[in-house]
Design a protein around this motif. Structure first.
Motif, mmCIF file in Angstrom:
data_model
loop_
_atom_site.group_PDB
_atom_site.id
_atom_site.type_symbol
_atom_site.label_atom_id
_atom_site.label_comp_id
_atom_site.label_asym_id
_atom_site.label_seq_id
_atom_site.Cartn_x
_atom_site.Cartn_y
_atom_site.Cartn_z
ATOM 1 N N ARG A 28 62.631 -13.083 81.662
ATOM 2 C CA ARG A 28 63.214 -12.792 80.320
ATOM 3 C C ARG A 28 62.259 -11.710 79.472
ATOM 4 N N CYS A 29 62.967 -10.939 79.044
ATOM 5 C CA CYS A 29 62.116 -9.932 78.275
ATOM 6 C C CYS A 29 61.552 -10.442 77.031
ATOM 7 N N PRO A 30 60.179 -10.117 76.761
ATOM 8 C CA PRO A 30 59.755 -10.807 75.667
ATOM 9 C C PRO A 30 60.054 -9.938 74.267
ATOM 10 N N TYR A 31 59.430 -10.280 73.303
ATOM 11 C CA TYR A 31 59.692 -9.532 71.969
ATOM 12 C C TYR A 31 58.426 -8.645 71.628
ATOM 13 N N PHE A 32 58.955 -7.467 71.318
ATOM 14 C CA PHE A 32 57.840 -6.415 70.902
ATOM 15 C C PHE A 32 58.397 -5.715 69.680
ATOM 16 N N ARG A 33 57.839 -5.676 68.422
ATOM 17 C CA ARG A 33 58.239 -5.297 67.291
ATOM 18 C C ARG A 33 57.736 -3.603 67.302
ATOM 19 N N ASN A 34 58.792 -2.785 66.923
ATOM 20 C CA ASN A 34 58.512 -1.455 66.872
ATOM 21 C C ASN A 34 57.429 -1.073 65.722
ATOM 22 N N PRO A 35 56.271 -0.484 66.062
ATOM 23 C CA PRO A 35 55.398 -0.049 64.873
ATOM 24 C C PRO A 35 55.816 0.980 64.010
ATOM 25 N N GLY A 43 55.250 7.793 71.538
ATOM 26 C CA GLY A 43 55.098 7.572 73.065
ATOM 27 C C GLY A 43 56.311 7.332 73.644
ATOM 28 N N LEU A 44 56.440 6.655 74.819
ATOM 29 C CA LEU A 44 57.545 6.373 75.633
ATOM 30 C C LEU A 44 58.505 5.266 74.809
ATOM 31 N N THR A 45 59.605 5.248 75.067
ATOM 32 C CA THR A 45 60.646 4.601 74.118
ATOM 33 C C THR A 45 60.315 3.065 74.488
ATOM 34 N N ALA A 46 59.973 3.041 75.877
ATOM 35 C CA ALA A 46 59.776 1.504 76.341
ATOM 36 C C ALA A 46 58.640 0.817 75.440
ATOM 37 N N TYR A 47 57.633 1.555 75.110
ATOM 38 C CA TYR A 47 56.434 1.001 74.401
ATOM 39 C C TYR A 47 56.768 0.913 72.789
ATOM 40 N N SER A 48 57.944 1.198 72.245
ATOM 41 C CA SER A 48 58.187 1.296 71.042
ATOM 42 C C SER A 48 59.165 0.250 70.550
ATOM 43 N N GLY A 49 59.186 -1.047 71.548
ATOM 44 C CA GLY A 49 60.270 -1.856 71.293
ATOM 45 C C GLY A 49 61.668 -1.523 71.028
ATOM 46 N N LYS A 50 62.173 -0.262 71.849
ATOM 47 C CA LYS A 50 63.394 0.359 71.730
ATOM 48 C C LYS A 50 63.823 0.775 73.221
ATOM 49 N N GLY A 51 62.831 0.324 74.190
ATOM 50 C CA GLY A 51 63.571 0.701 75.560
ATOM 51 C C GLY A 51 64.656 0.139 76.299
ATOM 52 N N SER A 52 65.455 0.981 77.103
ATOM 53 C CA SER A 52 66.136 0.041 77.813
ATOM 54 C C SER A 52 65.800 -0.714 78.895
ATOM 55 N N ALA A 53 66.404 -1.580 79.626
ATOM 56 C CA ALA A 53 66.147 -2.599 80.282
ATOM 57 C C ALA A 53 65.454 -1.786 81.598
ATOM 58 N N ARG A 54 66.098 -0.957 82.028
ATOM 59 C CA ARG A 54 65.694 0.008 83.249
ATOM 60 C C ARG A 54 64.456 0.611 82.912
ATOM 61 N N GLU A 55 64.126 1.221 81.638
ATOM 62 C CA GLU A 55 63.069 1.687 81.245
ATOM 63 C C GLU A 55 61.870 0.672 81.223
ATOM 64 N N ILE A 56 62.037 -0.393 80.680
ATOM 65 C CA ILE A 56 61.083 -1.525 80.635
ATOM 66 C C ILE A 56 60.701 -1.929 82.135
ATOM 67 N N GLU A 57 61.512 -2.001 83.079
ATOM 68 C CA GLU A 57 61.439 -2.254 84.588
ATOM 69 C C GLU A 57 60.608 -1.161 85.066
ATOM 70 N N ILE A 82 51.130 -10.433 80.110
ATOM 71 C CA ILE A 82 50.627 -9.303 80.446
ATOM 72 C C ILE A 82 51.341 -8.082 79.742
ATOM 73 N N MET A 83 52.835 -8.214 79.755
ATOM 74 C CA MET A 83 53.702 -7.498 78.812
ATOM 75 C C MET A 83 53.311 -7.800 77.342
ATOM 76 N N ARG A 84 53.225 -8.539 76.934
ATOM 77 C CA ARG A 84 52.709 -8.597 75.513
ATOM 78 C C ARG A 84 51.424 -8.003 75.167
ATOM 79 N N LYS A 85 50.406 -8.286 75.943
ATOM 80 C CA LYS A 85 49.111 -7.415 76.199
ATOM 81 C C LYS A 85 49.324 -5.975 76.019
ATOM 82 N N ARG A 86 50.411 -5.738 76.988
ATOM 83 C CA ARG A 86 50.549 -4.221 77.190
ATOM 84 C C ARG A 86 51.514 -3.513 75.997
ATOM 85 N N LYS A 87 52.110 -4.312 75.327
ATOM 86 C CA LYS A 87 52.802 -4.038 74.120
ATOM 87 C C LYS A 87 54.426 -3.389 74.739
#
Length: 212
Positions: A28-35, A43-57, A82-87
């Motif tokens: 299950r995808c964790p929460y990360f708030r867009n800074p 940077g990459l949309t996946a690291y902004s809290g806005k990425g598609s599921a495929r981008e995150i995968e 690990i995902m939370r650590k990596r934002k």
């Protein structure tokens, strides 16, 4: 009577609930708030809290190698840590935007960012056009240019957004409603990405109006 989002939109929700972390390993995808600022914002949309599921995968595949781990042999909570650590994750408006994107794609054959009105001018408007998903937040989604205000609870329909005005602006999207024999709203199902100590990330729930 039951009314629901189209399957294309429901599939988006399921894709975040069952991210492919490795072969035969789904989490299950964790929460990360867009800074508000910083490299994650640009940077990459996946690291902004806005990425598609495929981008995150895709980023998960890279992270697995960077961490020197075998996600297929790890527990879900360990991978999520690990995902939370990596934002890496999704926040509420990013999650809702991706669901609505499937909706507009099916009915209007256009991505949501080509239909939504950004409440920005000058450089702000240019940034919104350059990186639209990153700049769609809760205030944008519920702005009068993009949404109608619901006057009665009984008017709630799938695709509507319920906004919570709190210290951290939050919203949920209605995914399905159930009406009784008199067509009164009996139950409203919703989905959201939420920051909670107990089970943060993508969650589904419902409000039972029939029980009072």
């Amino acid at each position: 009577m039951i009314y629901s989002l189209p399957q294309s939109a429901l599939n988006v929700i399921e894709s975040y609930l069952h991210l492919k972390a490795s072969e035969n390993k789904y989490i299950r995808c964790p929460y990360f708030r867009n800074p508000k600022s910083g490299r994650e914002r640009w940077g990459l949309t996946a690291y902004s809290g806005k990425g598609s599921a495929r981008e995150i995968e895709t980023e998960l595949e890279i992270i697995e190698k960077l961490e020197g781990k075998d996600f297929s042999k790890m527990r879900e909570n360990e991978i999520r840590d690990i995902m939370r650590k990596r934002k890496l994750g999704i926040e509420c408006s990013g999650f809702i935007t991706r669901i609505l994107d499937a909706l507009t794609g099916e009915f209007y054959k256009k991505p949501i960012y080509s239909l939504i009105k950004f409440n920005s001018t000058g450089l702000g408007w240019l940034f919104c056009k350059m990186r639209p998903y990153t700049h769609i937040d809760v205030p944008t989604l519920v702005h009068s240019k993009n949404a109608r205000e619901i006057k009665s609870i009984n008017d709630i329909m799938p695709g509507d957004i319920i906004r919570f005005n709190s210290v951290i602006d939050h919203a949920v999207i209605i995914t399905k409603i159930e009406r009784d024999e008199n067509l009164n709203l009996a139950k409203a199902h919703y989905a959201h990405s939420v920051l909670e100590e107990n089970g943060e990330g993508i969650k589904k729930g419902y409000i039972d109006f029939a029980s009072g």
